[in-house]
Design a protein around this motif. Structure first.
Motif, PDB file in Angstrom:
ATOM      1  N   ALA A 802       0.858  -1.189   0.000  1.00 34.98           N
ATOM      2  CA  ALA A 802       0.000   0.000   0.000  1.00 34.98           C
ATOM      3  C   ALA A 802       0.889   1.232   0.000  1.00 34.98           C
ATOM      4  O   ALA A 802       1.960   1.245   0.616  1.00 34.98           O
ATOM      5  CB  ALA A 802      -0.928   0.008   1.216  1.00 34.98           C
ATOM      6  N   GLY A 803       0.441   2.268  -0.697  1.00 33.72           N
ATOM      7  CA  GLY A 803       1.132   3.543  -0.622  1.00 33.72           C
ATOM      8  C   GLY A 803       2.418   3.628  -1.422  1.00 33.72           C
ATOM      9  O   GLY A 803       2.628   2.911  -2.411  1.00 33.72           O
ATOM     10  N   HIS A 849       4.703 -17.959  -3.411  1.00 37.02           N
ATOM     11  CA  HIS A 849       5.086 -17.054  -2.326  1.00 37.02           C
ATOM     12  C   HIS A 849       4.040 -15.947  -2.176  1.00 37.02           C
ATOM     13  O   HIS A 849       3.618 -15.337  -3.167  1.00 37.02           O
ATOM     14  CB  HIS A 849       6.450 -16.428  -2.597  1.00 37.02           C
ATOM     15  CG  HIS A 849       7.531 -17.425  -2.846  1.00 37.02           C
ATOM     16  ND1 HIS A 849       8.127 -18.146  -1.848  1.00 37.02           N
ATOM     17  CD2 HIS A 849       8.101 -17.840  -4.024  1.00 37.02           C
ATOM     18  CE1 HIS A 849       9.036 -18.950  -2.364  1.00 37.02           C
ATOM     19  NE2 HIS A 849       9.037 -18.795  -3.693  1.00 37.02           N
ATOM     20  N   LEU A 850       3.661 -15.700  -0.947  1.00 38.32           N
ATOM     21  CA  LEU A 850       2.722 -14.624  -0.626  1.00 38.32           C
ATOM     22  C   LEU A 850       3.425 -13.677   0.341  1.00 38.32           C
ATOM     23  O   LEU A 850       3.889 -14.103   1.414  1.00 38.32           O
ATOM     24  CB  LEU A 850       1.442 -15.187  -0.001  1.00 38.32           C
ATOM     25  CG  LEU A 850       0.384 -14.158   0.439  1.00 38.32           C
ATOM     26  CD1 LEU A 850      -0.194 -13.428  -0.786  1.00 38.32           C
ATOM     27  CD2 LEU A 850      -0.737 -14.852   1.222  1.00 38.32           C
ATOM     28  N   VAL A 851       3.501 -12.396  -0.018  1.00 38.28           N
ATOM     29  CA  VAL A 851       4.281 -11.436   0.766  1.00 38.28           C
ATOM     30  C   VAL A 851       3.460 -10.172   1.017  1.00 38.28           C
ATOM     31  O   VAL A 851       2.753  -9.682   0.119  1.00 38.28           O
ATOM     32  CB  VAL A 851       5.589 -11.049   0.038  1.00 38.28           C
ATOM     33  CG1 VAL A 851       6.379 -10.025   0.856  1.00 38.28           C
ATOM     34  CG2 VAL A 851       6.432 -12.282  -0.240  1.00 38.28           C
ATOM     35  N   TRP A 852       3.567  -9.688   2.236  1.00 39.08           N
ATOM     36  CA  TRP A 852       3.072  -8.332   2.529  1.00 39.08           C
ATOM     37  C   TRP A 852       4.294  -7.440   2.711  1.00 39.08           C
ATOM     38  O   TRP A 852       5.166  -7.719   3.529  1.00 39.08           O
ATOM     39  CB  TRP A 852       2.216  -8.298   3.789  1.00 39.08           C
ATOM     40  CG  TRP A 852       1.907  -6.874   4.206  1.00 39.08           C
ATOM     41  CD1 TRP A 852       2.497  -6.150   5.189  1.00 39.08           C
ATOM     42  CD2 TRP A 852       0.950  -6.006   3.595  1.00 39.08           C
ATOM     43  NE1 TRP A 852       1.975  -4.868   5.245  1.00 39.08           N
ATOM     44  CE2 TRP A 852       1.013  -4.754   4.275  1.00 39.08           C
ATOM     45  CE3 TRP A 852       0.042  -6.142   2.542  1.00 39.08           C
ATOM     46  CZ2 TRP A 852       0.209  -3.664   3.927  1.00 39.08           C
ATOM     47  CZ3 TRP A 852      -0.766  -5.056   2.205  1.00 39.08           C
ATOM     48  CH2 TRP A 852      -0.685  -3.835   2.892  1.00 39.08           C
ATOM     49  N   CYS A 853       4.363  -6.376   1.930  1.00 42.20           N
ATOM     50  CA  CYS A 853       5.500  -5.452   1.981  1.00 42.20           C
ATOM     51  C   CYS A 853       5.038  -4.084   2.449  1.00 42.20           C
ATOM     52  O   CYS A 853       4.032  -3.554   1.956  1.00 42.20           O
ATOM     53  CB  CYS A 853       6.158  -5.337   0.607  1.00 42.20           C
ATOM     54  SG  CYS A 853       7.590  -4.214   0.590  1.00 42.20           S
ATOM     55  N   GLN A 854       5.767  -3.507   3.400  1.00 39.93           N
ATOM     56  CA  GLN A 854       5.452  -2.169   3.899  1.00 39.93           C
ATOM     57  C   GLN A 854       6.726  -1.454   4.312  1.00 39.93           C
ATOM     58  O   GLN A 854       7.753  -2.071   4.583  1.00 39.93           O
ATOM     59  CB  GLN A 854       4.487  -2.244   5.085  1.00 39.93           C
ATOM     60  CG  GLN A 854       5.075  -2.897   6.335  1.00 39.93           C
ATOM     61  CD  GLN A 854       4.097  -2.913   7.510  1.00 39.93           C
ATOM     62  OE1 GLN A 854       2.898  -3.146   7.327  1.00 39.93           O
ATOM     63  NE2 GLN A 854       4.598  -2.667   8.702  1.00 39.93           N
TER      64      GLN A 854
END
Length: 911
Positions: A802-803, A849-854
């Motif tokens: 996000a962002g 692969h499942l990734v949340w990036c912040q």
């Protein structure tokens, strides 16, 4: 100056110097010196006219004459320090500065008369007669502070209003009886609750019941002063009494709320305790006219409602077309400890004369029960009075004895007249007491045994007034007894009806007229029509970028406008700020007014907006959005004071009572929202659930990691996400100007209202790739999630983000020619469109692969919010790519920031 025989008390050379200055420019001197020389000159002029042997003004005595004028000034200035306005003080300590020797009048001939200057219009009086009247005016049950007001007309008005009748209340007999009646109603109500609902919290008004009589007097006087509506705010003490005896909420409904089996007919959510609830009613007056009353709901944060009421009042003034701000009156009830101790009080007072926030004056009524929970005044403030903070805005302050309802009613009348005359605030400080502890189950004797022994022996307010009225033959004992029986019977009848309902286990839902609750449709993800026809958009764009012929803007702004117009004509390059104003402009043409306020909102914190443009030579202000069409809706942009709590509270209140306006509050930086956390928590995120009060307020919180350090990187996204439940608010972090355009328009296009918290961009405001096309605005709509515009050829890795970090990710992917990673943007964190999320994941079956990036540390940002959604939709837990958990939001070193940023982006493609 000659023959100055009392120069032994002063430095004669200094007096001569000041006298010369006074002759040239009196305003340069302090008030006491002006009074001294005015008296001296007056005495000289009187002597010249009447002769030294004239009988009327008592010989030529310029020195005593000047001291007489000084005495008048002294009583006007500090007479309140000897006032008898504390009902718990039998004796008042003398102020040495008001003694005869300090006034220089100890040897004055008691038979001689002296001119009183502007006191009583200028008459001759003996010193004893003068001092007697001054004491009666300034040292009685009413103490007046107004000399700190610099505006002479205001001071003169007050003097003309209080001095001719020695500041004594004058009421007709029927008015006196009505005042007694209201005090008795208040007392009977509290006693009834105390005996019928033993030990239950109600935060009683006992000891301060005069408030009810004072409010009644205010309401009765309003029609004669042009007031049509009162917007009220108060903390919990006395609220039930005000609801019952002023706003007309039925006794039955209040009694039901005390029942242990009471389940409110809430149409909103969890509800709230009875002494926090708001109410609205229309009350008839003896004049035949009606007054609208609106009491705002308030949490236990005592003064947090103050700016909310101001915002509501401003909105009501706008709705009524009350541009003179005379027909809608804000009225705030405060506690003494809170008025002195809560910073939002000062912030709200500071709004009183600001263009974007003034309401034409507020009447502040302090219930001064001389204690804060268990804290004595000497422990809770450094000033003499709890109201001293109000002197910062130069408004009159009246200290008045709560045991004298006639005096309080008298002051209330003066306060309303002053407010209507000058459009300014007024403060009434009613000294009283709190009969019980902080609440009815609290034991005040633990900490204030002496005080509460005295209070237990103190007579009721109605008893004191009743004896006074009987003595002066305004009414008889029998009349007073009849009033008591009448109130008691009404309370008993209501109580018995409620008790009968409980015994019969009546299941019928109970509602009451006057609830401010709003029933609205449930939140849904149905698309709103937010795109705009090309012709309309062109019209707005051209107006936004066109400057009047004779107007000279800053050359840099001129070039920006020319560039924006060229980009628009080319069909692309719409940046964030331009999209924002295009959204506003199209709403204005559709009849939707727009208001944005905040620190530097005209220009924008990052010099991106320029909603108001100034001529470089004349500083004439030009607002393009006010020049779209003669029939357009109103646009308001206001630079606010350097306050978060008061401004956000004000804008929240405004949005409550004017839902048809797009109301926006902008923080200078997102983390400055911390200063308004009370209003986020107690009002914005929970007002619908607690009180059924809905708002569509938009909050812009600049957020993004650009290496600026801990203070201006994070808007604390996680705090708002933690507050999300029951579809209470919307939290968004968009990545394109078009998305911003559509989300602003969507806010005014749906059948329901929800607050909108936006993590606004900073560096993206000027980032070359963060632009949208004209077609995005004429054909698109808001998307809660944005799928990858260039999906990977190999569906091996799904990266959610996000962002701003999105642009870092796509640049890294392009630079390293990565072809197995798909990047999906979460544009709206809450409410989460779970159906759409599942659809997007479903189309990329077989990913590994499942990734949340912040950008934010792991204990911040959107990670903990998104984890369960991704787990549910994908059937597997996501990996985390971001900064390690940290106590501080961001590093202070730019180099460390860059290293961490590079690492988290790389992690997104390797974990």
């Amino acid at each position: 100056m000659k023959n100055l025989t009392f120069a032994n008390r002063w430095n004669a050379d200094l007096i001569d110097q000041y006298y010369e200055r006074w002759l040239e420019n009196p305003d340069e001197l302090e008030p006491q010196w002006r009074a001294f020389f005015e008296g001296f000159e007056l005495a000289q002029s009187v002597t010249a006219k009447t002769g030294p042997s004239a009988a009327a003004p008592g010989d030529s005595d310029p020195i005593t004459q000047s001291r007489v004028i000084g005495a008048i000034y002294a009583y006007r200035s500090i007479g309140h320090t000897e006032g008898h306005f504390n009902p718990l003080h039998k004796e008042v300590l003398e102020n040495p500065r008001l003694k005869l020797d300090r006034l220089g009048l100890e040897s004055a001939d008691p038979a001689k008369t002296f001119h009183t200057g502007n006191y009583l219009g200028g008459v001759f009086m003996t010193v004893p007669d003068l001092l007697e009247r001054l004491k009666r005016t300034y040292c009685g049950h009413i103490g007046c502070e107004y000399i700190h007001i610099l505006e002479t007309p205001n001071r003169r008005w007050i003097q003309a209003r209080i001095e001719p009748n020695d500041n004594q209340p004058v009421f007709q007999n029927e008015q006196k009886v009505r005042i007694l009646r209201k005090v008795m109603e208040a007392e009977q109500f509290e006693r009834f609750l105390h005996t019928r609902y033993v030990g239950q919290k109600r935060f009683s008004l006992e000891g301060a019941e005069t408030l009810i009589a004072a409010l009644d007097v205010l309401i009765e006087k309003c029609p004669h002063m042009g007031v049509e509506e009162i917007v009220m705010g108060m903390a919990h003490r006395g609220r039930l009494n005000v609801l019952a005896n002023i706003l007309g909420k039925s006794y039955e409904y209040i009694f039901r709320e005390f029942s242990e089996n009471y389940i409110p007919d809430t149409i909103h959510g969890d509800g709230d305790v009875k002494y926090h609830l708001g109410f609205e009613s229309v009350r008839p007056t003896s004049s035949g006219k009606k007054i609208e009353l609106r009491l705002a709901a308030n949490p236990s944060h005592l003064e947090a409602v103050d700016p909310v009421v101001e915002g509501k009042a401003r909105a009501r003034q706008r709705i009524r077309g009350d541009w003179d701000r005379k027909r809608v009156l804000p009225f705030l009830v405060h506690g003494d400890a809170a008025f002195a101790g809560q910073g939002v009080v000062m912030e709200t007072l500071n709004l009183s004369r600001l263009k974007g926030y003034l309401t034409g004056g507020t009447i502040h009524f302090v219930i001064n029960n001389q204690i804060g929970f268990t804290t004595d005044p000497r422990e809770s403030r450094s000033s003499r009075y709890c109201t001293d903070i109000a002197k910062m805005i130069e408004v009159p302050i009246f200290h008045v004895n709560g045991d004298d309802p006639l005096a309080v009613a008298h002051v209330m009348g003066i306060a309303l007249e002053y407010r209507q005359q000058f459009g300014d605030d007024v403060v009434i400080d009613m000294y009283c007491y709190r009969k019980h502890g902080h609440n009815e189950s609290d034991e005040p004797g633990f900490t204030q045994p002496g005080l509460y022994k005295q209070i237990s022996q103190h007579p009721a307010i109605s008893q004191v007034l009743r004896e006074r009225l009987v003595e002066e033959k305004t009414l008889t004992d029998a009349d007073a007894n009849d009033l008591t029986k009448e109130f008691q019977q009404a309370l008993n009848d209501s109580f018995l009806r409620v008790k009968k309902e409980e015994e019969e286990k009546e299941t019928k839902k109970k509602t009451f007229e006057g609830s401010a609750a709003v029933k609205q449709p449930a939140y849904n993800f149905e698309p709103a029509k937010t795109h705009v026809a090309k012709g309309v958009l062109t019209r707005v764009a051209e107006t936004l970028t066109t400057i009047p012929a004779n107007f000279k803007p800053n050359s840099k702004i001129q070039r920006q406008l020319e560039t924006k117009w060229q980009h628009f004509q080319d069909g692309g390059g719409i940046d964030w700020a331009f999209a924002e104003q295009l959204a506003w402009g199209t709403l204005l043409l559709e009849g939707t007014p727009v208001r944005i306020s905040g620190q530097d909102s005209e220009r924008g914190t990052f010099s991106q907006r320029h909603a108001a443009i100034y001529d470089v030579e004349t500083r004439v202000r030009y607002v393009p959005l006010l020049n779209l069409d003669p029939e357009q809706a109103t646009f308001c942009v206001h630079n606010s004071s350097l306050s978060e709590a008061a401004i956000l509270g004000f804008d929240f209140g405004y949005s409550l009572d004017y839902p048809d306006m797009l109301a926006m509050w902008e923080a200078q930086f997102g983390d400055f929202g911390n200063g308004a956390q009370t209003h986020f928590d107690q009002f914005i995120t929970s007002s619908e659930s607690k009180w059924g009060r809905v708002t569509g307020l938009v909050m812009l919180l600049p957020h993004g990691y650009e290496g600026q350090g801990p203070e201006h990187s994070s808007a604390r996204l996680e705090r708002y996400l933690q507050a999300c439940a029951e579809d209470n608010i919307q939290v968004c972090m968009m990545t394109t100007p078009a998305q911003y355009f559509h989300v602003l328009r969507r806010q005014m296009k749906r059948s329901f209202k929800k607050p909108l918290v936006i993590m606004a961009p900073k560096s993206l405001l000027r980032y070359k790739d963060c632009v949208s096309s004209v077609e995005d605005l004429t054909k698109g709509r808001f998307q809660e999630l944005l799928d990858d515009e260039k999906p990977a050829k190999k569906n091996e890795r799904l990266i959610f983000c996000a962002g701003k970090v999105y642009y870092d990710l796509i640049n890294h992917r392009a630079e390293h020619k990565i072809d197995n990673a798909t990047i999906i943007r979460v544009e709206q964190f809450y409410p989460m469109n779970e159906k759409r999320l599942a659809e997007i994941i479903e189309q990329y079956k077989g990913f590994k692969h499942l990734v949340w990036c912040q950008e934010e540390p792991q204990n911040m940002g959107g990670w903990t919010h998104m984890y369960p959604y991704l787990l549910k939709a994908a059937g597997r837990p996501p990996a985390f790519a971001g900064r390690a958990a940290a106590a501080s939001p961001a590093p202070g070193s730019l180099m460390v920031h860059k290293m961490e940023q590079q690492a988290l982006v790389e992690d997104a493609f390797s974990l």
